[in-house]
Design an enzyme around this catalytic site. Structure first.
Site, PDB file in Angstrom:
ATOM      1  N   GLU A 137       1.164  -0.939   0.258  1.00  0.00           N
ATOM      2  CA  GLU A 137      -0.380   0.361   0.006  1.00  0.00           C
ATOM      3  C   GLU A 137       0.913   0.897   0.178  1.00  0.00           C
ATOM      4  OE1 GLU A 137      -3.025   0.549   2.716  1.00  0.00           O
ATOM      5  OE2 GLU A 137      -4.253  -1.133   2.053  1.00  0.00           O
ATOM      6  N   HIS A 142       8.036 -27.140  -0.891  1.00  0.00           N
ATOM      7  CA  HIS A 142       7.111 -27.964  -2.113  1.00  0.00           C
ATOM      8  C   HIS A 142       5.947 -27.675  -2.808  1.00  0.00           C
ATOM      9  CE1 HIS A 142       9.330 -31.218   0.665  1.00  0.00           C
ATOM     10  NE2 HIS A 142       9.635 -30.025   1.087  1.00  0.00           N
ATOM     11  N   LYS A 153     -13.873   0.153  -3.684  1.00  0.00           N
ATOM     12  CA  LYS A 153     -14.603   0.697  -2.866  1.00  0.00           C
ATOM     13  C   LYS A 153     -15.809   1.935  -3.482  1.00  0.00           C
ATOM     14  CE  LYS A 153     -12.022   1.104   1.144  1.00  0.00           C
ATOM     15  NZ  LYS A 153     -11.419   1.941   2.748  1.00  0.00           N
TER      16      LYS A 153
HETATM   17  O1  PA5 Z   1      -3.414   1.608   5.806  1.00  0.00           O
HETATM   18  C1  PA5 Z   1      -4.220   1.994   5.676  1.00  0.00           C
HETATM   19  O2  PA5 Z   1      -4.193   2.915   6.035  1.00  0.00           O
HETATM   20  C2  PA5 Z   1      -5.367   0.906   5.091  1.00  0.00           C
HETATM   21  O3  PA5 Z   1      -4.612  -0.218   5.072  1.00  0.00           O
HETATM   22  C3  PA5 Z   1      -6.552   0.668   6.535  1.00  0.00           C
HETATM   23  O4  PA5 Z   1      -5.440   0.037   7.495  1.00  0.00           O
HETATM   24  C4  PA5 Z   1      -7.671  -0.687   6.360  1.00  0.00           C
HETATM   25  O5  PA5 Z   1      -8.394   0.135   5.149  1.00  0.00           O
HETATM   26  C5  PA5 Z   1      -8.774   0.091   7.636  1.00  0.00           C
HETATM   27  O6  PA5 Z   1      -8.862   1.556   7.532  1.00  0.00           O
HETATM   28  P1  PA5 Z   1      -9.827   1.393   8.724  1.00  0.00           P
HETATM   29  O7  PA5 Z   1      -9.395   1.297  10.197  1.00  0.00           O
HETATM   30  O8  PA5 Z   1      -9.940   3.286   8.490  1.00  0.00           O
HETATM   31  O9  PA5 Z   1     -10.964   1.082   8.918  1.00  0.00           O
END
Ligand code: PA5
Length: 446
Positions: free
Chosen positions: A286, A307, A421
């Protein structure tokens, strides 16, 4: 506590690494001078050393209360709101904790809200009746669909079982200080709440209440975890590749990417690192995968996956390198005994420790993969304590921030996560997404 042992020298000569020094120094200044893209999300940089002691006691008190009143804690969250806790519970816990005799058994932490499977949720709701339950719902934005949906079911379950007031005493919400639907709900229902600092993004939040509350409840020594991260903060503050192994790791990744190795596999011979690798994948995937750039982060558990994926890594498309994480001192010390008659043909191992056999598998694989054109970086975590894990969390966070800046991206945003989303909300008909729903219907008709 975490060392860079092997740095793919067969593929990256020392002078190439040295040539990265000026870029690394610039990226270091962007981080420490707080002048790079996304610099309002640098809260993780000194989180451990500056942790609010009142907040820490609050977390420990709530964790003690959860342990005293519950057999099961359901931690609801997705991405950065669950992977760190899951990684630490696995790394620092017993591999079969749930089957330990009562008394020796820590509180069981179960996870929800990290998928939308009706089967998973049905099974979860079924097993909750086997013990007393508390819930920690975790979402920084407070609006993420997966955890919100799971919490709707869990809230209903808790209220049916404990009554509205009883349930409210067993539900803990970890979210933004003031924004989001979860904050509104928590205030309305009177849940005990924990705040995720504004300047810490989800995937950098394991050392905030996001990770610390479920971990403290699950029996992990969170002070030692923070202690390890504090140590890393000091050790990894130096600005050069030569002095800073997190930067050396980041620079190596960058060079290998330039050499056409677009996939990094994080591999370990210790299965307790499985979820650590999941946490690492989110952190790097990310943070770096944007603007059509970045390394694809994958992972494998060796020797298990030798394996299955082993063939591809040895002999398939030459697109990857491996970062091998070894634990120098794992839990348990087993020695191979002698078998009369040697029916299984293993007497040649008599007297050897299982760890030395595991190390032999690692050494053999690293040699074979190097010969097969797969560069090998090797990192070594000292042991399986919370201190070492805290150090490792920080090591990779720091490496990731630097890596993102070397790549020329903002390591702290995640614009790509929004695309699915928007489509999902359009498909489901969420209010406010009418235009997207219409556009989608049109494209389906074509
Ligand atoms: O790194 C990030 O910001 C995202 O991957 C969030 O951790 C993930 O989408 C979960 O988001 P939230 O804590 O707002 O529910």
């Amino acid at each position: 506590m975490l060392r860079l042992v092997h740095r793919a020298e067969e593929f990256v000569p020392a002078r190439e690494l040295e040539l990265q020094e000026p870029f690394v120094r610039t990226a270091h200044e962007l981080i420490h001078g707080r002048s790079g893209a996304g610099n309002d999300f640098l809260g993780w940089l000194h989180l451990a050393s500056e942790f609010d002691q009142v907040e820490l006691r609050h977390i420990e008190e709530a964790a003690a209360r959860i342990r005293a009143t519950s057999d099961i804690l359901v931690a609801i969250g997705i991405g950065g709101s669950y992977l760190g806790a899951r990684a630490a519970l696995q790394f620092n816990g017993h591999a079969f904790a749930d089957l330990l005799p009562r008394g020796e058994k820590p509180l069981t932490v179960l996870f929800a809200g990290n998928n939308i499977s009706p089967g998973y949720l049905t099974d979860l709701l079924q097993v909750l009746d086997t013990g007393e339950v508390s819930v920690n719902v975790i979402s920084k934005s407070g609006t993420t669909t997966e955890p919100a949906l799971a919490f709707r079911f869990l809230k209903e379950y808790m209220e049916k079982r404990y009554g509205k007031a009883g349930a409210a005493k067993r539900i803990y919400a970890t979210t933004d200080r003031s924004k989001g639907a979860l904050r509104t709900l928590a205030t309305q229902e009177g849940y005990e709440t924990f705040v995720i600092p504004d300047d810490v993004g989800g995937r950098f939040s394991v050392l905030t209440p996001v990770g610390l509350l479920p971990l403290a409840a699950g029996g992990v020594d969170v002070r030692a975890l923070l202690g390890g991260a504090t140590e890393a903060e000091k050790a990894l503050a130096r600005p050069t590749i030569a002095e800073n192994p997190a930067y050396a790791y980041a620079a190596l990744r960058s060079i290998l990417l330039q050499k056409g190795k677009g996939v990094e596999m994080l591999v370990s011979y210790e299965p307790a690192l499985h979820y650590f690798a999941e946490w690492w994948k989110q952190l790097f995937g990310e943070s770096e995968g944007k603007d059509h750039k970045g390394l694809f982060p994958g992972s494998a558990d060796f020797s298990t996956d030798l394996h299955s994926l082993g063939q591809f890594i040895q002999d398939g498309s030459r697109v990857m390198f491996e970062t091998v994480v070894r634990v120098a001192q794992p839990r348990g010390s087993l020695t191979v005994g002698e078998l009369a008659g040697d029916a299984d043909g293993l007497n040649y191992l008599t007297g050897k420790s299982v760890q030395s056999v595991n190390d032999a598998a690692m050494e053999a694989t690293m040699l074979a993969h190097t010969a097969g054109g797969v560069p090998q970086i090797q990192l070594e975590i000292a042991d399986m304590t919370e201190r070492s894990l805290g150090y490792a969390f920080y090591f990779f966070e720091k490496a990731c921030a630097l890596s993102g800046y070397l790549l020329g991206v903002n390591p702290f945003d995640q614009p790509g996560v929004e695309a699915y989303k928007t489509n999902m909300f359009a498909i489901l008909g969420k209010p406010g997404y009418e235009a997207q729903t219409a556009a989608l219907a049109k494209s389906r008709d074509r």
